[in-house]
Design a protein around this motif. Structure first.
Motif, PDB file in Angstrom:
ATOM      1  N   VAL A  58       0.864  -1.176   0.000  1.00 58.24           N
ATOM      2  CA  VAL A  58       0.000   0.000   0.000  1.00 58.24           C
ATOM      3  C   VAL A  58       0.896   1.221   0.000  1.00 58.24           C
ATOM      4  CG1 VAL A  58      -1.810   1.267   1.209  1.00 58.24           C
ATOM      5  CG2 VAL A  58      -1.751  -1.234   1.345  1.00 58.24           C
ATOM      6  N   THR A  59       0.692   2.083  -0.988  1.00 55.88           N
ATOM      7  CA  THR A  59       1.428   3.349  -1.023  1.00 55.88           C
ATOM      8  C   THR A  59       0.411   4.482  -0.972  1.00 55.88           C
ATOM      9  OG1 THR A  59       1.450   3.344  -3.441  1.00 55.88           O
ATOM     10  CG2 THR A  59       3.370   2.416  -2.343  1.00 55.88           C
ATOM     11  N   VAL A  60       0.769   5.548  -0.279  1.00 57.26           N
ATOM     12  CA  VAL A  60      -0.108   6.707  -0.164  1.00 57.26           C
ATOM     13  C   VAL A  60       0.708   7.952  -0.465  1.00 57.26           C
ATOM     14  CG1 VAL A  60      -1.597   8.059   1.359  1.00 57.26           C
ATOM     15  CG2 VAL A  60      -1.498   5.571   1.610  1.00 57.26           C
ATOM     16  N   GLU A  61       0.162   8.764  -1.356  1.00 57.96           N
ATOM     17  CA  GLU A  61       0.802  10.033  -1.690  1.00 57.96           C
ATOM     18  C   GLU A  61      -0.288  11.044  -2.003  1.00 57.96           C
ATOM     19  OE1 GLU A  61       3.669  11.679  -5.179  1.00 57.96           O
ATOM     20  OE2 GLU A  61       4.192   9.738  -4.313  1.00 57.96           O
ATOM     21  N   ASN A  62      -0.236  12.185  -1.350  1.00 57.77           N
ATOM     22  CA  ASN A  62      -1.212  13.256  -1.558  1.00 57.77           C
ATOM     23  C   ASN A  62      -2.648  12.755  -1.408  1.00 57.77           C
ATOM     24  OD1 ASN A  62       0.887  15.045  -2.106  1.00 57.77           O
ATOM     25  ND2 ASN A  62       0.858  14.521  -4.270  1.00 57.77           N
ATOM     26  N   ASP A  63      -2.906  11.971  -0.374  1.00 57.67           N
ATOM     27  CA  ASP A  63      -4.215  11.414  -0.049  1.00 57.67           C
ATOM     28  C   ASP A  63      -4.794  10.518  -1.142  1.00 57.67           C
ATOM     29  OD1 ASP A  63      -5.752  11.092   2.190  1.00 57.67           O
ATOM     30  OD2 ASP A  63      -7.216  12.607   1.622  1.00 57.67           O
ATOM     31  N   LYS A  64      -3.893   9.915  -1.932  1.00 58.46           N
ATOM     32  CA  LYS A  64      -4.274   8.912  -2.917  1.00 58.46           C
ATOM     33  C   LYS A  64      -3.531   7.636  -2.569  1.00 58.46           C
ATOM     34  CE  LYS A  64      -4.994  12.228  -6.609  1.00 58.46           C
ATOM     35  NZ  LYS A  64      -4.580  12.681  -7.930  1.00 58.46           N
ATOM     36  N   GLY A  65      -4.273   6.563  -2.356  1.00 60.70           N
ATOM     37  CA  GLY A  65      -3.670   5.290  -1.998  1.00 60.70           C
ATOM     38  C   GLY A  65      -3.743   4.296  -3.145  1.00 60.70           C
ATOM     39  N   VAL A  66      -2.704   3.486  -3.270  1.00 58.61           N
ATOM     40  CA  VAL A  66      -2.686   2.408  -4.256  1.00 58.61           C
ATOM     41  C   VAL A  66      -2.370   1.118  -3.516  1.00 58.61           C
ATOM     42  CG1 VAL A  66      -1.597   1.475  -6.332  1.00 58.61           C
ATOM     43  CG2 VAL A  66      -1.954   3.947  -6.126  1.00 58.61           C
TER      44      VAL A  66
END
Length: 190
Positions: A58-66
Motif C-alpha cells: 500500500v502506497t499513499v501520496e497526496n491522499d491517494k492510496g494504491v
C-alpha cells in the motif's frame, strides 16, 4: 627512511574504503529515516494475507492510496487495516493476476463483487451477493475495472501477461471509515 608518498597512498586508500562504505550505507540510513519520518513508529496500514507468498503493498501520496496485490497461487485474500485516523480520499486497487474469475471487497458491512469474463473481458459487478442485480454506472458502489498491460497501456485480451486489473474502489465503501477492508480474489489461471 620511509617514503612519504607511501604514507599518503595508504591514507588515500583507507579514505576511499571509508567513503565507499559510507556511500553504501547512506541510502539505507536515509531510507530508514524517511520511513520513520513519514509514518512515525506505526505504518499507515497493517496487512495480513492468507498465504505467505502473497505480496500486498500500500502506497499513499497526496491522499491517494494504491493497493497492489501479487498472488502467485491466484486464490487468496488479504485484510488491510488502517492505523491512521482515516482512509485516503482515493483508493486504487491493482490485482496483478492473469484473469479475474471472481473478486470481492468488504468493509464488514457492505460487499462489492465482480468478475471479468475470460473470453470477452466483459465485467460484471454486483453488491451483497446479489449477482442477478448487476450494478450500473449510477450506483454508489459502481466502479470501472480496467485491464492494464505490463507497459501501463489498456489491453483487451485475457490472460494478462505481466499486467493487472485496476479499479478505483468506490468512496461509498469508505463512507463510515471502516477499521479494515478484506479483499478476496480468484484467478482463472491459478
Amino acid at each position: 627512511m620511509q617514503n612519504p608518498f607511501e604514507t599518503i597512498r595508504v591514507e588515500v586508500a583507507t579514505m576511499s574504503h571509508l567513503l565507499a562504505i559510507a556511500f553504501f550505507f547512506l541510502p539505507v540510513i536515509v531510507g530508514l529515516t524517511s520511513c520513520v519520518t513519514a509514518y512515525g513508529d506505526d505504518p499507515p496500514f497493517r496487512i495480513k494475507t492468507k498465504r505467505d507468498d502473497d505480496k500486498v503493498e500500500v502506497t499513499v501520496e497526496n491522499d491517494k492510496g494504491v493497493i497492489s496485490v501479487r498472488s502467485p497461487f491466484g486464490l487468496s485474500q488479504a485484510i488491510i487495516e488502517r492505523s491512521g485516523n482515516k482512509w485516503p480520499d482515493i483508493v486504487t486497487l491493482r490485482l496483478h493476476l492473469k484473469g479475474l474469475e471472481k473478486f470481492k471487497v468488504t468493509n464488514g458491512k457492505d460487499t462489492l463483487e465482480a468478475a471479468v469474463s475470460s473470453q470477452y473481458g466483459k465485467v460484471r459487478l454486483w453488491k451483497d451477493g446479489k449477482e442477478d442485480r448487476a450494478l450500473d454506472s449510477k450506483h454508489l458502489y459502481w466502479t470501472e475495472i480496467r485491464m492494464v498491460g505490463k507497459d501501463g497501456e489498456p489491453v483487451k485480451t485475457i490472460p494478462l501477461k505481466d499486467g493487472y486489473f485496476e479499479m478505483q474502489l468506490p468512496k461509498a465503501l469508505f463512507e463510515h471509515n471502516p477499521p479494515s477492508i478484506t479483499l478476496h480474489w480468484i484467478d482463472f489461471y491459478r
